[in-house]
Design an enzyme around this catalytic site. Structure first.
Site, PDB file in Angstrom:
ATOM      1  N   SER A  86      -4.563   9.629   1.901  1.00 36.26           N
ATOM      2  CA  SER A  86      -5.357   9.544   3.132  1.00 36.26           C
ATOM      3  C   SER A  86      -4.807   8.615   4.195  1.00 36.26           C
ATOM      4  CB  SER A  86      -6.794   9.144   2.797  1.00 36.26           C
ATOM      5  OG  SER A  86      -7.474  10.225   2.201  1.00 36.26           O
ATOM      6  N   GLY A 326      -5.393   5.284   0.521  1.00 37.93           N
ATOM      7  CA  GLY A 326      -5.311   6.694   0.186  1.00 37.93           C
ATOM      8  C   GLY A 326      -4.988   6.918  -1.274  1.00 37.93           C
TER       9      GLY A 326
END
Length: 371
Positions: A86, A326
């Site tokens: 992410s 992420g």
């Protein structure tokens, strides 16, 4: 792909700078190296790597711990390429904000203006969701990531439109603008919007507008169906259930993650990216107005505030960082920088599937930033 905004938390393996081992100081062992060792002990990850960019000379100190491969016992490659999950969202947000600066997108315009008749579902209407709400996760769009994990692991290509169709089978989580809820679906829509406005693939826009502009030499957006990592890299692992032996999932198809989590980079490239992004003067990525918008936040938890594709994290009373975390099968990453330009990137080679794991990554970032 998952950011896991856990609100919050975070021996001597190889650590090098300019090819030389980072020594312990008179005050004791290097805190970043210690953080990596603690990370491995606490999470069971086979390996980890990090880099710290100093504000004085702009050079990176790089660190490693553990092994580059659980089965081969290969040496952990210094500053090897990893899947950043992410953290990709920050790259996507930068491109959207550049288009805002060019007058081609407006932050408070409905998504429907740019993607007519596309964002529709149970309680979902593109007329009621703004671009700003996408980037800040206040749209109420349901998250699709748990529904596509098998596609990623089994290397099935999923186009952005197909992934969005998966997401839109779910019902809206809340009325747009009335709450905050992390959802990768927001960035599928943002990526599709970039493509519609520019007439070019998102990967090309990120490469042209970000990667090439600031000289990220080891960062790329995988091509459709690309399952391998291009340069030297540690193997990535996933633990399917607590107590299970981690299995090698280095080769996956990240297409379902796309604008929300598909990119590959190195920790030193992430240092360069966040340092460049947060510069108050001479910023080549965003004009001051767009950077100010990116850094306008909403509270999402104790110590965490969400801007547009970037998060403000209070690491201590005197230390605040801006960055993104992420997770994707194989790897977990935290990367960010302080306002004075000091930057840290850290990755573990095991998908972080708990808030505790993400906290350990954050603690390594804290060790490098808060000195």
């Amino acid at each position: 792909m998952r950011t896991r905004l856990a609100v919050t938390a975070l021996a001597l393996a190889t650590a090098v700078t300019a090819g030389l081992a980072v020594p312990a100081t008179a005050a004791g062992p290097d805190p970043v190296q210690q953080g990596l060792e603690t990370l491995l002990r606490s999470t069971g990850a086979p390996g980890a790597l990090a880099s710290v960019r100093d504000t004085k000379d702009g050079r990176d100190r790089t660190y490693t711990a553990g092994e580059g491969g659980r089965d081969t016992h290969a040496k952990m490659p210094r500053d090897g390429q990893v899947r950043i999950g992410s953290v990709t969202k920050t790259f996507t947000a930068v491109v959207v904000l550049q288009l805002v600066g060019e007058g081609r997108i407006r932050l408070d315009e409905p998504v429907e203006t740019y993607l007519p008749n596309l964002v529709r579902g149970k309680g979902i209407d593109g007329n009621r969701i703004t671009v700003r709400q996408l980037l800040q996760h206040t749209s109420g769009l349901p998250d699709y990531e748990d529904d596509v994990t098998d596609d990623i692991l089994e290397r099935r290509y999923l186009s952005p439109r197909d992934a969005l169709d998966v997401a839109l089978r779910r019902e809206a989580v809340f009325v747009p603008g009335k709450d905050w809820g992390y959802s990768s679906t927001n960035y599928l829509v943002a990526g599709l919007m970039v493509e519609k406005v520019t007439g070019r693939p998102l990967a090309e826009e990120i490469d042209r507008r970000v990667i090439q502009r600031i000289g990220l030499r080891h960062t790329y957006f995988p091509a459709p169906g690309e399952t391998t990592i291009r340069e030297r890299h540690p193997q990535g692992y996933r633990q399917d259930r607590p107590g299970a032996k981690p299995r090698n999932v280095t080769e996956i198809d990240p297409s379902a993650s796309w604008a929300a989590g598909a990119m590959v980079s190195t920790t030193s490239d992430l240092d360069r990216f966040f340092s460049a992004l947060l510069k108050a003067k001479g910023n080549v990525l965003l004009d001051p107005a767009q950077l100010n918008q990116m850094r306008t936040t909403v509270r999402v938890g104790d110590g965490y505030d969400m801007g547009l594709g970037i998060m403000r994290v209070r690491l201590s009373d005197k230390c605040v960082a801006w960055g993104h975390s992420g997770g994707i099968p194989g790897y977990g990453t935290w990367a960010g920088a302080t306002d004075d330009g000091r930057a840290v990137g850290v990755t573990m080679t095991l998908e972080p599937r708990s808030n505790e794991a993400m906290k350990h990554l954050e603690n390594v970032m804290k060790a490098g930033l808060c000195r």
